[in-house]
Design an enzyme around this catalytic site. Structure first.
Site, mmCIF file in Angstrom:
data_model
loop_
_atom_site.group_PDB
_atom_site.id
_atom_site.type_symbol
_atom_site.label_atom_id
_atom_site.label_comp_id
_atom_site.label_asym_id
_atom_site.label_seq_id
_atom_site.Cartn_x
_atom_site.Cartn_y
_atom_site.Cartn_z
ATOM 1 C CG ASP A 189 17.348 3.604 -30.331
ATOM 2 O OD1 ASP A 189 16.562 4.463 -29.904
ATOM 3 O OD2 ASP A 189 18.537 3.531 -29.970
ATOM 4 C CG HIS B 29 17.379 7.460 -28.198
ATOM 5 N ND1 HIS B 29 17.970 6.258 -28.526
ATOM 6 C CD2 HIS B 29 18.066 7.936 -27.131
ATOM 7 C CE1 HIS B 29 18.968 6.021 -27.689
ATOM 8 N NE2 HIS B 29 19.059 7.025 -26.842
ATOM 9 C CG ASN C 4 23.707 7.566 -20.113
ATOM 10 O OD1 ASN C 4 24.746 7.192 -20.634
ATOM 11 N ND2 ASN C 4 22.673 8.002 -20.816
ATOM 12 C CB SER D 281 22.241 6.447 -26.152
ATOM 13 O OG SER D 281 21.499 5.652 -25.279
#
Length: 541
Positions: free
Chosen positions: A176, A210, A313, A386
């Site tokens: 990530d 994130h 998404n 996520s």
């Protein structure tokens, strides 16, 4: 330099690569090769396998096999091309995870790869965008609860309290934006590597937040008074593959995927995580790029790593599940809200892949306004697949503490079978098999029995198949294979080259260990003598 006309001919012939041994070229690279520019570009070249792939029960056996395959497959390239043109190559890295090289060189030099018969796929390195949250809200007020709604929805606290399982002893990988210093993550990072921004390894490094949010949902603590992590006692290996703007490249992701498979670069040590959580992906419409990542995901599974990926998404559009989550080997995760309704943004299936229609996502998890750690030491709410993905990764960690013998296929199946079925009955393209239930999943694998099988086959590797739903596995170098499955009677088939196949019944005991010694008898054989004559000489075989 080859003429543009000859290059165009080679590219056209690449369309018929099943008949002619030129590489398959991705569409972006074709534009460079047909142009006049001789700028430096980065490509990934995937080689044709020289050794048959097998599914060894031994993790070190899998890696050794793949390293040997890459060495054999790439040897001629490095002898004929790499050394002769070394001065013209700016960068070259060999990867065993998918039998490829990452090469940075001039366009004219890349053109010379088009007539090589040892390269199967040639692709231009390209950007990948982080699966961005659809909502990010800094939060200073805690919920009036001792755990987030997501943890309560999947019944993680019940696993901790009634079953005493918190993810202890399980290694978790995360690719990530890195991680930031946070009280809920204190002391939980085993190793961290920066693949994108050049900052020191093993240091907090996440200006975007994130990755920190993802880590918090997987295994964060409750220093604020509210638990945020599904498996609070896991330990992390963190690969920073996205820069602070949320971008990475195919080559960076592949390097990190290999690092996850062997963090210390020593195949004789078992130091890889059992799960890798990936809140990233893309459309990757070009089949060439899909092939590069699929080989790496397959290697993870064969080593024993569960690949968990965000579905994306791009909902409510159908056929919008992103790769690598769209692979059959990946566990793709959709998002639901606190009322078990599918999130509008959650990517929908099905997936068309290699001529087949696959129902994706596989499962769903809480992904709307998820409360977790942020990069400033505080907390934030984020929405996206996520945020759903780390819930699933955390549940897998709980399952593996409960039963360390589980393999990736068994874990995926149990997650699906124990999920709360939502939407259309059965697996559907919105929810997958349904919203995960940590308590059901962990309770199920606690009932499983362990199986140890030893096969005597003259030192040959034996193939073991149990039941109609189990993966084929092979014995390790000592003739042993280990796995775990639900109690019951299963058909067992064992075979090895040069030996007679044996068909047996395996009785798996409830919560116990079933030991089985199997000796294979030699198959009948005969000896042939051949004499081959030509005008020049005679050979005998």
């Amino acid at each position: 330099m080859k003429s543009a006309r000859f290059t165009a001919l080679l590219l056209a012939l690449g369309m018929f690569s099943q008949y002619w041994a030129s590489p398959i070229i991705d569409s972006n690279l074709k534009n460079y090769l047909l142009g006049k520019s001789d700028a430096s570009i980065t490509v990934i070249a995937k080689f044709r396998d020289q050794r048959e792939r097998g599914k060894l029960a031994s993790r070190t056996g899998v890696q050794s096999q793949k390293m040997a395959n890459s060495l054999a497959s790439q040897r001629r390239f490095f002898q004929e091309f790499g050394m002769m043109r070394k001065g013209q190559i700016e960068e070259i890295t060999s990867l065993w995870i998918n039998n490829s090289i990452i090469l940075r060189a001039s366009v004219s030099l890349i053109r010379d790869l088009l007539n090589r018969d040892d390269i199967a796929v040639l692709a231009l390195d390209q950007e990948i965008r982080l699966v961005e949250p659809v909502l990010v809200v800094e939060e200073v007020h805690l919920e009036s609860s001792d755990a987030t709604y997501g943890l309560r929805q999947i019944r993680a606290p019940k696993v901790w309290e009634e079953l005493g399982i918190t993810g202890s002893g399980v290694r978790m990988g995360v690719l990530d934006t890195g991680y930031a210093s946070h009280p809920d993550l204190e002391g939980k990072i085993i190793a961290a590597r920066d693949f994108i921004s050049g900052k020191p390894d093993n240091q907090p490094n996440d200006a975007r937040g994130h990755g920190t949010h993802v880590l918090g949902t997987i295994g964060g603590g409750n220093t604020s008074g509210m638990a945020i992590g599904v498996a609070p006692d896991v330990r992390f290996l963190v690969g920073k593959i996205f820069d602070d703007k949320g971008y990475t490249t195919v080559s960076v992701a592949l390097r990190a995927m290999q690092w996850m498979a062997d963090p210390d670069s020593n195949p004789n040590t078992v130091d890889h995580p059992r799960i890798v959580s990936n809140s990233w992906g893309g459309k990757m419409k070009d089949r060439v790029v899909q092939l590069l990542f699929r080989s790496a995901v397959q290697s993870w599974r064969e080593i024993g790593i569960v690949p968990v990926f965000a579905a994306g998404n791009s909902g409510p559009e159908l056929y919008s599940v992103e790769f690598p989550g769209a692979y059959p080997e990946s566990l793709a995760v959709g998002a639901v809200n606190s009322q078990d309704q599918i999130a509008r943004f959650s990517s929908r299936g099905p997936v068309n892949f290699m001529g087949k229609t696959i129902i994706k996502p596989d499962v769903s998890a809480p992904g709307v306004e998820v409360f977790s750690a942020d990069q400033n030491g505080g907390y934030a709410r984020m929405s996206g697949t996520s945020m759903a993905t780390p819930h699933v990764a955390g549940v897998v960690a709980l399952m593996l503490q409960a039963n360390p013998w589980l393999g990736p296929e068994t874990i995926s199946r149990v997650l699906r079978e124990t999920s709360e079925d939502l939407g259309d009955t059965g697996k559907d393209p919105e929810f997958g098999a349904g919203r995960i239930d940590a308590y059901r999943a962990v309770s199920r694998v606690l009932e499983f029995g362990q199986v140890w099988i030893h096969v005597e086959s003259g030192g040959q590797i034996a193939t073991v198949e149990v039941g109609s739903r189990m993966e084929l596995v092979q014995t390790n170098e000592h003739g042993d294979v280990y796995f775990s499955m639900a109690p019951g009677a299963y058909p067992l088939r064992v075979n090895s080259f040069g030996y007679q196949t044996r068909n047996l019944t395996l009785e798996v005991q409830d919560e116990g260990t079933t030991n089985l010694d199997i000796r294979l008898d030699s198959a009948p054989w005969t000896q042939l003598s051949l004499k081959i004559r030509s005008e020049e000489h005679t050979s005998e075989l």
